[in-house]
Design an enzyme around this catalytic site. Structure first.
Site, short mmCIF file in Angstrom:
data_model
loop_
_atom_site.label_atom_id
_atom_site.label_comp_id
_atom_site.label_asym_id
_atom_site.label_seq_id
_atom_site.Cartn_x
_atom_site.Cartn_y
_atom_site.Cartn_z
N GLU A 126 0.76 -1.08 -0.14
CA GLU A 126 -0.16 0.10 0.09
C GLU A 126 0.87 1.12 -0.19
O GLU A 126 1.83 1.35 0.74
CB GLU A 126 -0.94 0.02 1.30
N GLY A 258 3.28 2.67 10.68
CA GLY A 258 3.04 1.74 11.95
C GLY A 258 2.84 0.32 11.27
O GLY A 258 3.49 -0.32 12.13
N ALA A 259 1.86 0.11 10.62
CA ALA A 259 1.74 -1.31 10.08
C ALA A 259 0.81 -1.35 9.05
O ALA A 259 0.23 -0.23 8.63
CB ALA A 259 0.75 -2.04 11.49
N GLU A 261 -2.19 -3.91 6.91
CA GLU A 261 -3.37 -4.69 7.05
C GLU A 261 -3.52 -6.07 5.98
O GLU A 261 -4.52 -6.29 5.84
CB GLU A 261 -4.68 -4.04 7.27
N HIS A 294 -6.44 -1.83 15.15
CA HIS A 294 -6.63 -1.22 13.81
C HIS A 294 -6.56 -1.95 12.61
O HIS A 294 -7.29 -2.05 11.82
CB HIS A 294 -5.72 0.12 13.74
N GLU A 295 -5.34 -2.68 12.58
CA GLU A 295 -4.93 -3.63 11.46
C GLU A 295 -5.84 -4.67 11.57
O GLU A 295 -6.58 -5.18 10.51
CB GLU A 295 -3.59 -3.98 11.56
N HIS A 298 -9.34 -3.81 10.01
CA HIS A 298 -9.25 -3.57 8.60
C HIS A 298 -9.75 -4.78 7.90
O HIS A 298 -10.26 -4.72 6.57
CB HIS A 298 -7.76 -3.14 8.00
N GLU A 317 -9.67 4.10 6.07
CA GLU A 317 -8.96 4.55 7.36
C GLU A 317 -9.66 5.41 8.37
O GLU A 317 -9.58 5.11 9.58
CB GLU A 317 -7.95 5.53 6.88
N1 ARG Z 1 -3.06 0.97 5.73
C1 ARG Z 1 -2.21 0.97 6.88
C2 ARG Z 1 -2.83 1.48 8.03
O1 ARG Z 1 -3.44 2.42 8.08
C3 ARG Z 1 -1.16 2.21 6.34
C4 ARG Z 1 -0.29 2.02 5.22
C5 ARG Z 1 0.35 3.29 4.50
N2 ARG Z 1 1.50 2.96 3.92
C6 ARG Z 1 1.64 4.02 2.91
N3 ARG Z 1 2.90 3.49 2.36
N4 ARG Z 1 1.32 5.06 2.74
O2 ARG Z 1 -2.78 0.84 8.88
ZN ZN Z 2 -5.26 1.92 8.53
#
Ligand code: ARG
Ligand code: ZN
Length: 855
Positions: A126, A258-259, A261, A294-295, A298, A317
């Site tokens: 992502e 942070g992480a 999903e 959070h993850e 998702h 988000e």
């Molecule tokens: N979807 C992830 C989260 O909110 C964030 C990933 C964002 N990564 C990025 N390269 N912009 O948990």
């Molecule tokens: Zn997220």
């Protein structure tokens, strides 16, 4: 045939240009033959024409890939290659695309696509990282079922979905749920797992694993428990059940965010998953619990229902942040969690909304989507869901969410779909409400009161205005839910919390039948993300701090009082009133109140918040003066209430084994607050004793902070280093704290010296942020009139951009407040930005950010 990525002029993408892709991948099969410098990726994709699409051009994204071979229906083809992908002639009907590419994970310092971290392979796809792995329609509305074969001499080989088979040196994974490529993940290396299990509401068993580098096994239990709690909570509160046989989490040392999903294989920044009492603070535990949740959440809000395009990012988000905030409120103290969220929202999102980077939660255009993983998309996105829930009520919200999951499961959806579900489930019209998604900027809500004693009527006159933001001059009124309660002079609630729905620029609301003039508590629970402008005297604020039945507004009353006291100090050198100190002492010493709440009430407004408050009042803020005033006020509070600090420091001690729960954390927070004040009086004696006796990182770091803040540290900085130099995450704290607590004239110097430390590592985002995030957060240090802070930041952002554009671009926001300041600082800040912007070969990410920041 090779296509190397070269620098090309960054292109702007527009929401209005959306068109569906011309082909549907029915099935994707990937084979990875892992090698640090020459990984081969073989893909076999069954495509058929998309009846919904008119554009039949077969374009696949691809960046930095070495194409070895490509074929269609088994016959070799020679596609036309560009820096961004390939085009190829394809048959009219269904066909099979196959390709083989070579990539170099060990050379990937951008940490996007397939890369290596400490000898381990991992991915971050992502938003648009999959195109760095193979040629593919890398867009979230293209979904498919993936089967992945991983080959390589590594003990652990993981991908999404369920394990199909594995033997030494290879493994096959199958994910039955169609997903977009940004949710793809692969991990390989010498990893060990801590495992647990979960039985879902329909009785299915799910294996849970947290994978870490050998040596970190002892730091996984908390994450596993948080995962189990999240799975249970999502079943109970949202009716959502997990849908695979296994849920894997992997801890990675080098990670931009942070992480992530990824379906069935969440990849985490090690800082967001590893925990032990000796190495992690209470705040770390709370953050880990929230990110795990959070993850996990998702899986439904993001994965089962994903986004049609990246403009809809806040669809997943905002909702998922809202859900993790609800979870934290349920697991810990809801009022404390709410106050913490609002402090963060004001500190990051209001600041963003007020500067050159302001954008709507659903933007209309972008150059680099990674630059839009912002506080506005995430945190304001979550506030919007909170307002919706307030407006339609708890039952309406649950009905709407049930309909959302029923109607859109398997879809790549839009904000329009989301709002339609609320309209259909509750009958409420949301056209005006939608402005929260499309309009940038933080509304100012002005409230005045009118009391008619004869009629027993209190009228609240409300007025909303939103200042212009880049590209949006006109701001029509929004729907603002304003929660109000009325209190009697004796502190009883005469009118319980009522939601006033403001829809016009000006509106008045009356409360009748009042025997005497009540005190109004407005914007309870921070019912809308607005700036409340309300004239009220300090007696009324002190009254609300003592009596408000709404915990958020009770805290807010104290916060506003403190802000006014600080403003008086900054602007008029006015000593804090005895009333203020008394009011603070009453809350701090009230043993009937949650210690966590008391610790929050004692926290003074941040220096950046004060700078913004001054700027809002039409005064150019001087960060040095704000720092001095904050120090002066902290000293006064410390000295006048010394016996209380001594009592709290003794009484709040938690004995027995460390438990990372809200109760213990609250006591430790109040104890550390008391210690900080005490250190201003006792030359650091109590802090030194706490440091020496500390049984956990919360106590140890609290003591070290106090010693550094009061410049009374002796050998503790070195002792801490010796004790923890083997532990990366603890070392991040060591780097960060020294910069955070440095005096304004020393901050840049301290940061610079730390960049020369053998453990400083430009390639590790956590380490880079520990120094430079802390420098940006040390307001008086960063903005020191010498300009050294700005210069150092620019120097290092320029260096980092060559390795890691994503983290560089994000950190440019250190400069987003330049307009607030005096001409000299404005000049120095924009010079720094121009210097970054002018670097030859600057990444599109950082080019976009610096261009948006500059006038
Ligand atoms: N979807 C992830 C989260 O909110 C964030 C990933 C964002 N990564 C990025 N390269 N912009 O948990
Ligand atoms: Zn997220």
């Amino acid at each position: 045939m090779t296509a190397e990525t070269t620098d090309t002029a960054p292109q702007t993408v527009y929401l209005a240009d959306y068109t569906p892709f011309g082909f549907i991948p029915e099935k994707v099969e990937l084979r990875f033959i892992l090698d640090p410098h020459a990984t081969r990726v073989l893909s076999r994709i069954e495509f058929r024409p998309n009846p919904q699409a008119s554009d039949r051009r077969f374009f696949l994204h691809g960046e930095g890939l070495k194409l070895i071979a490509a074929s269609i229906d088994g016959a070799p083809v020679t596609p036309e290659l560009t820096d961004h992908g390939l085009c190829c002639e394809v048959p009219e009907g269904p066909f099979v695309w196959a390709a083989e590419v070579e990539i170099d994970p060990a050379a990937n310092t951008a940490l996007e696509g397939l890369y290596m971290s400490n000898g381990m392979y991992c991915t971050q796809c992502e938003a648009e990282g999959f195109r760095k792995i193979t040629y593919y329609p890398d867009r979230p509305d293209v979904m498919s079922v993936f089967t992945v074969h991983v080959e390589g001499p590594y003990p652990v080989l993981l991908s999404n979905g369920n394990p199909v088979d594995s033997a030494e040196g290879h493994a096959t994974w199958h994910d039955p749920w169609p997903k977009p490529s940004y949710l793809f993940a692969l991990v390989a290396g010498d990893l060990v797992a801590r495992s647990a299990s979960f039985t879902t509401m329909s009785g299915r068993h799910v294996a849970l694993n947290v994978w870490v580098r050998p040596g970190d096994e002892g730091k996984c239990d908390f994450a596993l428990e948080a995962l189990q709690a999240s799975m249970k909570w999502d079943e109970e509160v949202y009716g959502r059940e997990y849908d695979l046989e296994v849920f894997n989490i992997v801890a990675v040392d080098d990670f931009n965010m942070g992480a992530m999903e990824n379906k069935g294989l969440n990849i985490f920044n090690a800082s967001a998953v590893l925990a032990s009492p000796e190495t992690s603070t209470d705040a770390n535990y709370e953050r880990i619990e929230a990110i795990i949740a959070h993850e996990y959440f998702h899986n439904w809000t993001g994965n089962r229902i994903t986004c049609r395009d990246w403009f809809q990012l806040c669809l997943k988000e905002g909702l998922t942040v809202f859900r993790d905030q609800q979870f934290t409120g349920d697991m810990r103290s809801a009022p404390v969690a709410r106050i913490e969220n609002v402090i963060a929202l004001r500190g990051r999102q209001f600041r963003e909304d007020n500067g050159p980077l302001a954008h709507p939660p659903r933007p209309e255009s972008f150059v680099e989507i990674n630059n839009f993983y912002t506080a506005t998309v995430y945190e304001k996105g979550a506030e919007i869901i909170g307002m919706l829930r307030r407006l339609v009520g708890e039952n309406g919200y649950r009905k709407a969410l049930d309909l959302y999951f029923a109607r859109h499961d398997g879809d790549a959806a839009t904000i329009e779909d989301w709002l339609k579900v609320f309209e259909d489930a509750t009958g409420r019209e949301l056209a005006q409400f939608k402005r929260w998604y499309t309009d940038a900027g933080t509304p100012r809500l002005k409230v005045t009161e009118e009391w008619d004693g004869d009629a027993g009527r209190l009228t609240l006159h409300l007025e909303q205005t939103t200042p212009p933001t880049p590209g949006q001059d006109q701001k029509p009124p929004r729907v603002i839910p304003v929660d109000v309660g009325l209190l009697n002079p004796n502190g009883d609630e005469v009118v319980p919390t009522t939601t006033l729905e403001m829809t016009e620029a000006r509106q008045s609301f009356s409360f009748d039948g009042l025997a005497s003039r009540p005190v109004a508590s407005v914007l309870r629970d921070f019912s809308a993300p607005v700036i409340l402008e309300r004239q009220s005297d300090s007696a009324e604020r002190a009254f609300l701090l003592a009596h408000d039945t709404d915990p958020f507004n009770r805290w807010e009353a104290g916060r506003t009082l403190a802000r006014d006291v600080l403003l008086g100090l900054v602007l008029r050198d006015e000593a804090p009133s005895g009333d203020f100190i008394d009011a603070l002492a009453r809350v701090a010493g009230d043993d009937g109140l949650d210690p966590a709440f008391r610790a929050l009430a004692l926290r003074l407004p941040g220096q950046d918040e004060m700078a913004q408050a001054l700027s809002d009042a039409g005064v150019t803020p001087d960060p040095t003066r704000i720092w001095e005033a904050t120090e002066q006020l902290s000293d006064t509070i410390a000295q006048r209430m010394r016996p209380l600090w001594e009592r709290l420091h003794t009484e709040m001690e938690v004995t027995g084994p460390y438990v990372p729960d809200a109760e213990g954390a609250g006591r430790r927070a109040l104890r550390n607050t008391a210690l900080m004040a005490l250190s201003r009086c006792d030359g650091g004696a109590a802090a030194r004793a706490q440091f020496a006796a500390a049984g956990n990182m919360t106590e140890q770091l609290g003591a070290l902070s106090s010693l550094l803040a009061t410049q009374t540290a002796k050998g503790e900085v070195d002792a801490f280093f010796e004790q923890w130099k083997h532990d990366r995450l603890v070392m991040d704290k060591w780097f960060g704290l020294q910069v955070m607590q440095a005096r304004p004239e020393k901050a840049a110097e301290v940061a610079e010296a730390l960049t020369a430390h053998p453990l400083f590592d430009l390639r590790n985002p956590n380490r880079f942020r520990s120094v430079f995030g802390a420098l940006a957060g040390n307001a008086a240090g960063f903005h020191h009139p010498s300009g050294k802070g700005y210069g150092l930041m620019a120097d290092w952002l320029i260096r980092l951009d060559k390795l890691n554009p994503q983290t560089t671009a994000r950190m440019c926001s250190a400069f987003e407040t330049w307009r607030r300041y005096d001409a000299d600082r404005q000049q120095m800040m924009t010079d720094a930005l121009r210097r970054i912007n002018a670097q030859p070969g600057l990444s599109p990410d950082t080019t976009e950010m610096t261009a948006r920041l500059l006038p």
